[in-house]
Design a protein around this motif. Structure first.
Motif, PDB file in Angstrom:
ATOM      1  N   GLN A   1       0.838  -1.208   0.000  1.00 45.49           N
ATOM      2  CA  GLN A   1       0.000   0.000   0.000  1.00 45.49           C
ATOM      3  C   GLN A   1       0.871   1.255   0.000  1.00 45.49           C
ATOM      4  OE1 GLN A   1      -3.542  -0.094   0.083  1.00 45.49           O
ATOM      5  NE2 GLN A   1      -3.037  -2.230  -0.414  1.00 45.49           N
ATOM      6  N   VAL A   2       0.338   2.313  -0.576  1.00 41.30           N
ATOM      7  CA  VAL A   2       1.001   3.614  -0.477  1.00 41.30           C
ATOM      8  C   VAL A   2       0.873   4.093   0.967  1.00 41.30           C
ATOM      9  CG1 VAL A   2       1.003   5.996  -1.258  1.00 41.30           C
ATOM     10  CG2 VAL A   2       0.371   4.164  -2.846  1.00 41.30           C
ATOM     11  N   ARG A   3       1.946   4.653   1.502  1.00 41.43           N
ATOM     12  CA  ARG A   3       1.914   5.169   2.884  1.00 41.43           C
ATOM     13  C   ARG A   3       2.984   6.253   3.028  1.00 41.43           C
ATOM     14  NH1 ARG A   3       6.520   3.234   4.636  1.00 41.43           N
ATOM     15  NH2 ARG A   3       7.207   1.117   4.169  1.00 41.43           N
ATOM     16  N   PRO A   4       2.899   7.036   4.119  1.00 43.38           N
ATOM     17  CA  PRO A   4       3.965   7.997   4.382  1.00 43.38           C
ATOM     18  C   PRO A   4       5.289   7.246   4.585  1.00 43.38           C
ATOM     19  CG  PRO A   4       2.038   8.521   5.682  1.00 43.38           C
ATOM     20  CD  PRO A   4       1.784   7.160   5.076  1.00 43.38           C
ATOM     21  N   ALA A   5       6.350   7.762   3.987  1.00 42.57           N
ATOM     22  CA  ALA A   5       7.655   7.104   4.109  1.00 42.57           C
ATOM     23  C   ALA A   5       8.229   7.348   5.505  1.00 42.57           C
ATOM     24  CB  ALA A   5       8.603   7.646   3.051  1.00 42.57           C
ATOM     25  N   VAL A   6       9.016   6.375   5.978  1.00 42.45           N
ATOM     26  CA  VAL A   6       9.735   6.506   7.253  1.00 42.45           C
ATOM     27  C   VAL A   6      11.224   6.320   6.960  1.00 42.45           C
ATOM     28  CG1 VAL A   6       7.797   5.742   8.678  1.00 42.45           C
ATOM     29  CG2 VAL A   6       9.378   4.041   7.739  1.00 42.45           C
ATOM     30  N   ASN A   7      12.055   6.602   7.969  1.00 40.06           N
ATOM     31  CA  ASN A   7      13.499   6.550   7.745  1.00 40.06           C
ATOM     32  C   ASN A   7      13.959   5.192   7.199  1.00 40.06           C
ATOM     33  OD1 ASN A   7      14.099   9.174   8.405  1.00 40.06           O
ATOM     34  ND2 ASN A   7      14.241   8.723  10.604  1.00 40.06           N
TER      35      ASN A   7
ATOM     36  N   PHE B   1       5.225  10.468   0.369  1.00 37.20           N
ATOM     37  CA  PHE B   1       4.501   9.207   0.196  1.00 37.20           C
ATOM     38  C   PHE B   1       5.352   8.238  -0.613  1.00 37.20           C
ATOM     39  CE2 PHE B   1       1.053  11.976   1.342  1.00 37.20           C
ATOM     40  CZ  PHE B   1       0.241  11.151   2.104  1.00 37.20           C
ATOM     41  N   VAL B   2       5.268   6.958  -0.248  1.00 36.25           N
ATOM     42  CA  VAL B   2       6.027   5.930  -0.969  1.00 36.25           C
ATOM     43  C   VAL B   2       5.122   4.734  -1.228  1.00 36.25           C
ATOM     44  CG1 VAL B   2       6.887   4.870   1.196  1.00 36.25           C
ATOM     45  CG2 VAL B   2       8.157   4.555  -0.937  1.00 36.25           C
TER      46      VAL B   2
ATOM     47  N   ALA C   1      11.885   0.912  -3.887  1.00 33.68           N
ATOM     48  CA  ALA C   1      10.544   1.499  -3.920  1.00 33.68           C
ATOM     49  C   ALA C   1      10.016   1.508  -5.352  1.00 33.68           C
ATOM     50  CB  ALA C   1      10.598   2.918  -3.368  1.00 33.68           C
ATOM     51  N   LEU C   2       8.687   1.474  -5.495  1.00 26.99           N
ATOM     52  CA  LEU C   2       8.081   1.536  -6.836  1.00 26.99           C
ATOM     53  C   LEU C   2       7.839   2.977  -7.251  1.00 26.99           C
ATOM     54  CD1 LEU C   2       5.419  -1.335  -6.603  1.00 26.99           C
ATOM     55  CD2 LEU C   2       7.810  -1.458  -7.316  1.00 26.99           C
ATOM     56  N   GLY C   3       7.492   3.815  -6.275  1.00 29.37           N
ATOM     57  CA  GLY C   3       7.208   5.213  -6.602  1.00 29.37           C
ATOM     58  C   GLY C   3       7.160   6.058  -5.357  1.00 29.37           C
ATOM     59  N   ALA C   4       7.216   7.374  -5.567  1.00 25.50           N
ATOM     60  CA  ALA C   4       7.191   8.305  -4.436  1.00 25.50           C
ATOM     61  C   ALA C   4       6.728   9.677  -4.910  1.00 25.50           C
ATOM     62  CB  ALA C   4       8.581   8.413  -3.810  1.00 25.50           C
TER      63      ALA C   4
ATOM     64  N   GLN D   1       1.279   0.908 -14.681  1.00 29.65           N
ATOM     65  CA  GLN D   1       0.610  -0.122 -13.882  1.00 29.65           C
ATOM     66  C   GLN D   1      -0.183   0.502 -12.736  1.00 29.65           C
ATOM     67  OE1 GLN D   1       3.339  -3.341 -12.727  1.00 29.65           O
ATOM     68  NE2 GLN D   1       4.557  -2.921 -14.556  1.00 29.65           N
ATOM     69  N   GLY D   2      -0.380   1.799 -12.791  1.00 33.73           N
ATOM     70  CA  GLY D   2      -1.204   2.453 -11.783  1.00 33.73           C
ATOM     71  C   GLY D   2      -0.471   2.935 -10.540  1.00 33.73           C
ATOM     72  N   VAL D   3       0.861   2.882 -10.559  1.00 38.98           N
ATOM     73  CA  VAL D   3       1.610   3.288  -9.359  1.00 38.98           C
ATOM     74  C   VAL D   3       1.418   4.781  -9.069  1.00 38.98           C
ATOM     75  CG1 VAL D   3       3.904   3.518  -8.313  1.00 38.98           C
ATOM     76  CG2 VAL D   3       3.316   1.448  -9.599  1.00 38.98           C
ATOM     77  N   ALA D   4       1.604   5.614 -10.077  1.00 40.50           N
ATOM     78  CA  ALA D   4       1.437   7.058  -9.865  1.00 40.50           C
ATOM     79  C   ALA D   4       0.009   7.374  -9.432  1.00 40.50           C
ATOM     80  CB  ALA D   4       1.789   7.827 -11.144  1.00 40.50           C
ATOM     81  N   SER D   5      -0.944   6.720 -10.051  1.00 41.61           N
ATOM     82  CA  SER D   5      -2.345   6.964  -9.688  1.00 41.61           C
ATOM     83  C   SER D   5      -2.583   6.621  -8.220  1.00 41.61           C
ATOM     84  CB  SER D   5      -3.272   6.132 -10.572  1.00 41.61           C
ATOM     85  OG  SER D   5      -3.031   6.408 -11.929  1.00 41.61           O
ATOM     86  N   ALA D   6      -2.015   5.507  -7.765  1.00 41.42           N
ATOM     87  CA  ALA D   6      -2.206   5.095  -6.367  1.00 41.42           C
ATOM     88  C   ALA D   6      -1.564   6.102  -5.412  1.00 41.42           C
ATOM     89  CB  ALA D   6      -1.609   3.699  -6.153  1.00 41.42           C
ATOM     90  N   ILE D   7      -0.395   6.596  -5.779  1.00 39.85           N
ATOM     91  CA  ILE D   7       0.281   7.582  -4.921  1.00 39.85           C
ATOM     92  C   ILE D   7      -0.523   8.884  -4.885  1.00 39.85           C
ATOM     93  CG2 ILE D   7       2.345   9.035  -4.725  1.00 39.85           C
ATOM     94  CD1 ILE D   7       3.913   6.603  -5.871  1.00 39.85           C
ATOM     95  N   MET D   8      -1.022   9.290  -6.027  1.00 40.85           N
ATOM     96  CA  MET D   8      -1.795  10.537  -6.063  1.00 40.85           C
ATOM     97  C   MET D   8      -3.086  10.403  -5.267  1.00 40.85           C
ATOM     98  SD  MET D   8      -1.177  11.833  -9.934  1.00 40.85           S
ATOM     99  CE  MET D   8      -1.760  13.498  -9.634  1.00 40.85           C
ATOM    100  N   LYS D   9      -3.715   9.254  -5.368  1.00 41.29           N
ATOM    101  CA  LYS D   9      -4.966   9.038  -4.614  1.00 41.29           C
ATOM    102  C   LYS D   9      -4.683   9.141  -3.108  1.00 41.29           C
ATOM    103  CE  LYS D   9      -8.751   5.674  -4.304  1.00 41.29           C
ATOM    104  NZ  LYS D   9      -8.642   5.081  -2.985  1.00 41.29           N
ATOM    105  N   ALA D  10      -3.596   8.522  -2.661  1.00 43.80           N
ATOM    106  CA  ALA D  10      -3.256   8.584  -1.233  1.00 43.80           C
ATOM    107  C   ALA D  10      -2.949  10.024  -0.821  1.00 43.80           C
ATOM    108  CB  ALA D  10      -2.052   7.679  -0.945  1.00 43.80           C
TER     109      ALA D  10
END
Ligand code: COA
Length: 171
Positions: A3-9, A39-40, A48-51, A86-95
């Motif tokens: 799932q897309v989520r806020p990135a941590v260290n 977001f990552v 990572a797939l996207g950020a 494959q929808g990665v950017a879309s998922a990040i933008m939605k989050a």
């Protein structure tokens, strides 16, 4: 898929493996949540797939500060080359949009250059609309490998999306 989520260290190695830019990601991870959220979408292969970063504080550019007061800015959206379309950017933008809405902000904005056809199609598909004030010289900060920052600007179209349920015109 994760799932897309806020990135941590702990995501730093995976972000660097995917995109390089160590100092950029270190900078973003160090910022307090009030300033913005990175977001990552983690991958299953240690990269990572996207950020993307959502800036919650006023923009660098006076045009955005004046004309989009209080509107968070999505920046540095990037997806690994081997997993595009494959929808990665879309998922990040939605989050990112859901996060912004959860903070009580009703709009989100971003900048895109004329020659970035892929991104422009993506934003149009997600109902981002160009504002009426023309292009802006947006600040670009490159985080160099030796830790220095290089500053420049690029002409950007400013795209804005209204968030939340549409208010019925008449009940
Ligand atoms: C632009 C970018 C973020 C898109 O990421 P992505 O994960 O491939 O995008 P998605 O899979 O979510 O695409 C959703 C829709 O956007 C549009 N789109 C995305 N990439 C496209 C492309 N190369 N050509 C045409 N349309 C494209 C399509 O409508 C697509 O839907 P479809 O695949 O069902 O046709 C990615 O290409 C990228 O990282 N580019 C380099 C960095 C960049 O330019 N970032 C944006 C800065 S403003």
């Amino acid at each position: 898929m994760q799932q897309v989520r806020p990135a941590v260290n702990a995501d730093l190695p995976a972000l660097i493996k995917a995109f390089g830019e160590r100092y950029y990601f270190e900078d973003r991870l160090a910022r307090p949540p009030l300033h913005g959220v990175l977001f990552v979408l983690p991958g299953d292969d240690a990269a990572a797939l996207g950020a993307a970063f959502v800036r919650m504080v006023p923009a660098e550019e006076w045009e955005l500060r004046e004309r989009l007061r209080g509107v968070p800015i999505l920046s540095r959206l990037q997806v690994r080359k081997d997993v595009r379309r494959q929808g990665v950017a879309s998922a990040i933008m939605k989050a990112a949009e859901e996060y912004v809405l959860s903070k009580g902000r009703m709009r989100i904005a971003l900048g895109v250059t004329s020659n970035n056809a892929a991104a422009r199609r993506l934003y149009a598909a997600r109902e981002y609309v160009e504002w009426d004030f023309g292009q802006v010289n947006a600040m670009v900060v490159d985080y160099l490998d030796d830790g220095r920052k290089a500053f420049s600007t690029e002409r950007c179209h400013i795209m804005v999306k209204a968030l939340g349920a549409a208010v019925p015109a008449r009940v």
